[in-house]
Motif scaffolding. Structure first.
Motif, PDB file in Angstrom:
ATOM      1  N   CYS A  95       0.892  -1.513   0.119  1.00 35.04           N
ATOM      2  CA  CYS A  95      -0.264   0.234  -0.255  1.00 35.04           C
ATOM      3  C   CYS A  95       0.611   0.806  -0.463  1.00 35.04           C
ATOM      4  CB  CYS A  95      -1.195   0.048   1.057  1.00 35.04           C
ATOM      5  SG  CYS A  95      -0.199   0.406   2.439  1.00 35.04           S
ATOM      6  N   ALA A  96       0.363   2.115  -0.302  1.00 39.50           N
ATOM      7  CA  ALA A  96       0.945   4.035  -0.616  1.00 39.50           C
ATOM      8  C   ALA A  96      -0.125   4.194  -0.303  1.00 39.50           C
ATOM      9  CB  ALA A  96       1.812   3.383  -2.201  1.00 39.50           C
ATOM     10  N   ALA A  97       0.794   5.666   0.073  1.00 38.49           N
ATOM     11  CA  ALA A  97      -0.016   6.908   0.193  1.00 38.49           C
ATOM     12  C   ALA A  97       0.161   8.207  -0.702  1.00 38.49           C
ATOM     13  CB  ALA A  97       0.346   7.000   1.556  1.00 38.49           C
ATOM     14  N   THR A  98      -0.148   9.159  -0.754  1.00 39.33           N
ATOM     15  CA  THR A  98      -0.209   9.776  -1.805  1.00 39.33           C
ATOM     16  C   THR A  98      -1.032  11.205  -1.006  1.00 39.33           C
ATOM     17  OG1 THR A  98       0.569  11.412  -3.960  1.00 39.33           O
ATOM     18  CG2 THR A  98      -1.002   9.743  -3.860  1.00 39.33           C
ATOM     19  N   LEU A  99      -0.947  12.751  -1.439  1.00 33.84           N
ATOM     20  CA  LEU A  99      -1.976  13.414  -1.557  1.00 33.84           C
ATOM     21  C   LEU A  99      -2.738  13.330  -3.451  1.00 33.84           C
ATOM     22  CD1 LEU A  99      -0.183  16.337   0.645  1.00 33.84           C
ATOM     23  CD2 LEU A  99      -2.267  15.117   0.787  1.00 33.84           C
ATOM     24  N   GLY A 100      -3.479  14.167  -3.365  1.00 33.02           N
ATOM     25  CA  GLY A 100      -4.273  14.742  -4.625  1.00 33.02           C
ATOM     26  C   GLY A 100      -4.839  13.181  -4.904  1.00 33.02           C
ATOM     27  N   PRO A 101      -6.480  13.099  -6.226  1.00 34.04           N
ATOM     28  CA  PRO A 101      -7.347  12.584  -6.028  1.00 34.04           C
ATOM     29  C   PRO A 101      -7.391  11.112  -7.792  1.00 34.04           C
ATOM     30  CG  PRO A 101      -7.402  14.211  -7.308  1.00 34.04           C
ATOM     31  CD  PRO A 101      -6.168  14.435  -6.328  1.00 34.04           C
ATOM     32  N   LYS A 102      -6.334  11.722  -8.775  1.00 31.42           N
ATOM     33  CA  LYS A 102      -6.047  10.953  -9.657  1.00 31.42           C
ATOM     34  C   LYS A 102      -4.584  10.744  -9.812  1.00 31.42           C
ATOM     35  CE  LYS A 102     -10.278  11.182 -11.326  1.00 31.42           C
ATOM     36  NZ  LYS A 102     -10.867  11.487 -12.910  1.00 31.42           N
ATOM     37  N   PRO A 103      -3.804   9.671  -8.947  1.00 31.56           N
ATOM     38  CA  PRO A 103      -2.751   9.851  -8.250  1.00 31.56           C
ATOM     39  C   PRO A 103      -1.818   8.588  -9.546  1.00 31.56           C
ATOM     40  CG  PRO A 103      -2.830   8.612  -6.825  1.00 31.56           C
ATOM     41  CD  PRO A 103      -4.174   9.443  -7.491  1.00 31.56           C
ATOM     42  N   LEU A 104      -0.688   8.783 -10.274  1.00 25.04           N
ATOM     43  CA  LEU A 104       0.070   7.659 -10.475  1.00 25.04           C
ATOM     44  C   LEU A 104       1.047   6.952 -10.073  1.00 25.04           C
ATOM     45  CD1 LEU A 104       1.721  10.016 -14.474  1.00 25.04           C
ATOM     46  CD2 LEU A 104      -0.667   8.094 -13.956  1.00 25.04           C
ATOM     47  N   GLN A 105       1.559   6.146 -10.426  1.00 21.65           N
ATOM     48  CA  GLN A 105       2.422   5.098  -9.298  1.00 21.65           C
ATOM     49  C   GLN A 105       3.137   6.258  -8.279  1.00 21.65           C
ATOM     50  OE1 GLN A 105       4.910   0.679  -8.855  1.00 21.65           O
ATOM     51  NE2 GLN A 105       3.696   1.501 -10.727  1.00 21.65           N
ATOM     52  N   ASP A 106       4.454   6.834  -9.896  1.00 21.00           N
ATOM     53  CA  ASP A 106       5.042   7.297  -9.272  1.00 21.00           C
ATOM     54  C   ASP A 106       4.428   9.160  -8.037  1.00 21.00           C
ATOM     55  OD1 ASP A 106       7.763   7.751 -12.446  1.00 21.00           O
ATOM     56  OD2 ASP A 106       7.415   6.376 -10.541  1.00 21.00           O
ATOM     57  N   ASP A 107       3.341   9.864  -8.477  1.00 17.34           N
ATOM     58  CA  ASP A 107       3.427  10.171  -7.150  1.00 17.34           C
ATOM     59  C   ASP A 107       3.234  10.019  -6.289  1.00 17.34           C
ATOM     60  OD1 ASP A 107       0.783  11.352  -9.847  1.00 17.34           O
ATOM     61  OD2 ASP A 107       2.799  11.630  -9.648  1.00 17.34           O
ATOM     62  N   TYR A 108       3.378   8.444  -5.326  1.00 13.41           N
ATOM     63  CA  TYR A 108       3.429   8.104  -4.607  1.00 13.41           C
ATOM     64  C   TYR A 108       4.260   8.665  -3.214  1.00 13.41           C
ATOM     65  CZ  TYR A 108      -1.264   6.039  -5.316  1.00 13.41           C
ATOM     66  OH  TYR A 108      -3.050   5.286  -5.878  1.00 13.41           O
ATOM     67  N   ASN A 109       3.924   9.044  -2.045  1.00  9.79           N
ATOM     68  CA  ASN A 109       4.939   9.367  -1.280  1.00  9.79           C
ATOM     69  C   ASN A 109       6.085   8.249  -0.027  1.00  9.79           C
ATOM     70  OD1 ASN A 109       3.458  12.599  -1.848  1.00  9.79           O
ATOM     71  ND2 ASN A 109       5.211  12.693  -2.301  1.00  9.79           N
ATOM     72  N   TYR A 110       4.656   7.985  -0.164  1.00 14.47           N
ATOM     73  CA  TYR A 110       4.639   7.209   1.350  1.00 14.47           C
ATOM     74  C   TYR A 110       4.626   5.755   0.667  1.00 14.47           C
ATOM     75  CZ  TYR A 110       5.273  11.357   3.514  1.00 14.47           C
ATOM     76  OH  TYR A 110       5.365  12.609   3.897  1.00 14.47           O
ATOM     77  N   TRP A 111       5.309   4.514   1.353  1.00 19.12           N
ATOM     78  CA  TRP A 111       4.820   2.738   0.728  1.00 19.12           C
ATOM     79  C   TRP A 111       4.780   1.801   2.365  1.00 19.12           C
ATOM     80  CZ3 TRP A 111       4.128   1.460  -4.252  1.00 19.12           C
ATOM     81  CH2 TRP A 111       3.808   2.327  -5.089  1.00 19.12           C
ATOM     82  N   GLY A 112       4.354   0.950   2.394  1.00 15.61           N
ATOM     83  CA  GLY A 112       4.337   0.201   3.243  1.00 15.61           C
ATOM     84  C   GLY A 112       5.311  -1.092   2.789  1.00 15.61           C
ATOM     85  N   GLN A 113       5.794  -1.740   3.268  1.00 18.97           N
ATOM     86  CA  GLN A 113       7.309  -2.864   3.079  1.00 18.97           C
ATOM     87  C   GLN A 113       6.237  -4.069   2.756  1.00 18.97           C
ATOM     88  OE1 GLN A 113       9.895  -1.553   4.205  1.00 18.97           O
ATOM     89  NE2 GLN A 113      10.382  -2.376   5.816  1.00 18.97           N
ATOM     90  N   GLY A 114       4.990  -4.752   2.384  1.00 17.59           N
ATOM     91  CA  GLY A 114       4.650  -5.270   1.686  1.00 17.59           C
ATOM     92  C   GLY A 114       3.557  -6.725   2.644  1.00 17.59           C
ATOM     93  N   THR A 115       2.595  -7.070   1.812  1.00 18.31           N
ATOM     94  CA  THR A 115       2.752  -7.839   2.249  1.00 18.31           C
ATOM     95  C   THR A 115       2.179  -9.631   1.495  1.00 18.31           C
ATOM     96  OG1 THR A 115       1.102  -9.981   4.474  1.00 18.31           O
ATOM     97  CG2 THR A 115      -0.198  -7.715   2.360  1.00 18.31           C
ATOM     98  N   GLN A 116       2.478 -10.796   1.396  1.00 22.48           N
ATOM     99  CA  GLN A 116       3.088 -11.984   0.235  1.00 22.48           C
ATOM    100  C   GLN A 116       1.490 -12.155   0.492  1.00 22.48           C
ATOM    101  OE1 GLN A 116       5.469 -12.919  -1.187  1.00 22.48           O
ATOM    102  NE2 GLN A 116       3.922 -14.036  -2.788  1.00 22.48           N
ATOM    103  N   VAL A 117       1.178 -12.175  -0.608  1.00 18.66           N
ATOM    104  CA  VAL A 117      -0.197 -13.404  -1.142  1.00 18.66           C
ATOM    105  C   VAL A 117      -0.133 -14.151  -1.895  1.00 18.66           C
ATOM    106  CG1 VAL A 117      -2.624 -13.201  -2.741  1.00 18.66           C
ATOM    107  CG2 VAL A 117      -1.730 -10.931  -0.583  1.00 18.66           C
ATOM    108  N   THR A 118      -0.397 -15.759  -1.896  1.00 18.33           N
ATOM    109  CA  THR A 118       0.026 -16.459  -2.939  1.00 18.33           C
ATOM    110  C   THR A 118      -1.362 -17.370  -2.446  1.00 18.33           C
ATOM    111  OG1 THR A 118       2.921 -16.474  -1.697  1.00 18.33           O
ATOM    112  CG2 THR A 118       1.438 -18.408  -2.854  1.00 18.33           C
ATOM    113  N   VAL A 119      -1.382 -17.955  -4.017  1.00 16.64           N
ATOM    114  CA  VAL A 119      -2.578 -18.316  -4.760  1.00 16.64           C
ATOM    115  C   VAL A 119      -2.730 -19.176  -5.233  1.00 16.64           C
ATOM    116  CG1 VAL A 119      -5.077 -18.102  -5.553  1.00 16.64           C
ATOM    117  CG2 VAL A 119      -3.874 -16.268  -5.058  1.00 16.64           C
ATOM    118  N   SER A 120      -2.513 -20.643  -4.359  1.00 13.49           N
ATOM    119  CA  SER A 120      -2.061 -22.094  -5.186  1.00 13.49           C
ATOM    120  C   SER A 120      -3.317 -22.807  -6.266  1.00 13.49           C
ATOM    121  CB  SER A 120      -2.602 -22.993  -4.123  1.00 13.49           C
ATOM    122  OG  SER A 120      -2.951 -22.975  -2.941  1.00 13.49           O
ATOM    123  N   SER A 121      -3.314 -22.975  -7.226  1.00 14.30           N
ATOM    124  CA  SER A 121      -3.845 -23.502  -8.162  1.00 14.30           C
ATOM    125  C   SER A 121      -4.122 -25.530  -7.651  1.00 14.30           C
ATOM    126  CB  SER A 121      -3.463 -23.871  -9.307  1.00 14.30           C
ATOM    127  OG  SER A 121      -2.426 -24.400  -9.403  1.00 14.30           O
TER     128      SER A 121
END
Length: 121
Positions: A95-121
């Motif tokens: 997840c990431a946070a930014t001010l502004g209503p329609k941001p592009l990926q490069d517009d995000y100022n703050y980022w989390g560390q991430g969480t792994q999602v694994t989907v098995s078939s």
């Protein structure tokens, strides 16, 4: 200091569901657009979905009809509900946070560390 913390990732079978949470601190949460991105092994990070400060929502095409997003400003938290998961959804979700209503990926100022999602078939 701004912090974003993702949680809720894990292993799920194809067709299953997961709900991810992104909890923020150190910012005026209600003013921020919160986005979710994902990065699969060997691939570039890609946009998934975002929710603006006024609850405007934009989806990436691959997740339309399957993923939804909501926010609880009282808890400084955004939720990503993922249904009908398939193996192609396997990735680290950020997840990431930014001010502004329609941001592009490069517009995000703050980022989390991430969480792994694994989907098995």
């Amino acid at each position: 200091q701004v912090q974003l913390v993702e949680s809720g990732g894990g292993l799920v079978q194809a067709g299953g569901s997961l709900r991810l949470s992104c909890t923020a601190s150190g910012l005026t949460f209600r003013l921020y657009t919160i986005g979710w991105f994902r990065q699969a092994p060997g691939k570039e990070r890609e946009f998934v979905i975002f929710i603006s400060a006024i609850n405007g929502i934009t989806y990436a095409e691959p997740v339309k009809g399957r993923f939804t997003i909501s926010r609880d400003n009282a808890k400084n938290t955004v939720y990503l509900q993922m249904n009908s998961l398939n193996p192609e959804d396997t990735a680290v979700y950020y997840c990431a946070a930014t001010l502004g209503p329609k941001p592009l990926q490069d517009d995000y100022n703050y980022w989390g560390q991430g969480t792994q999602v694994t989907v098995s078939s």
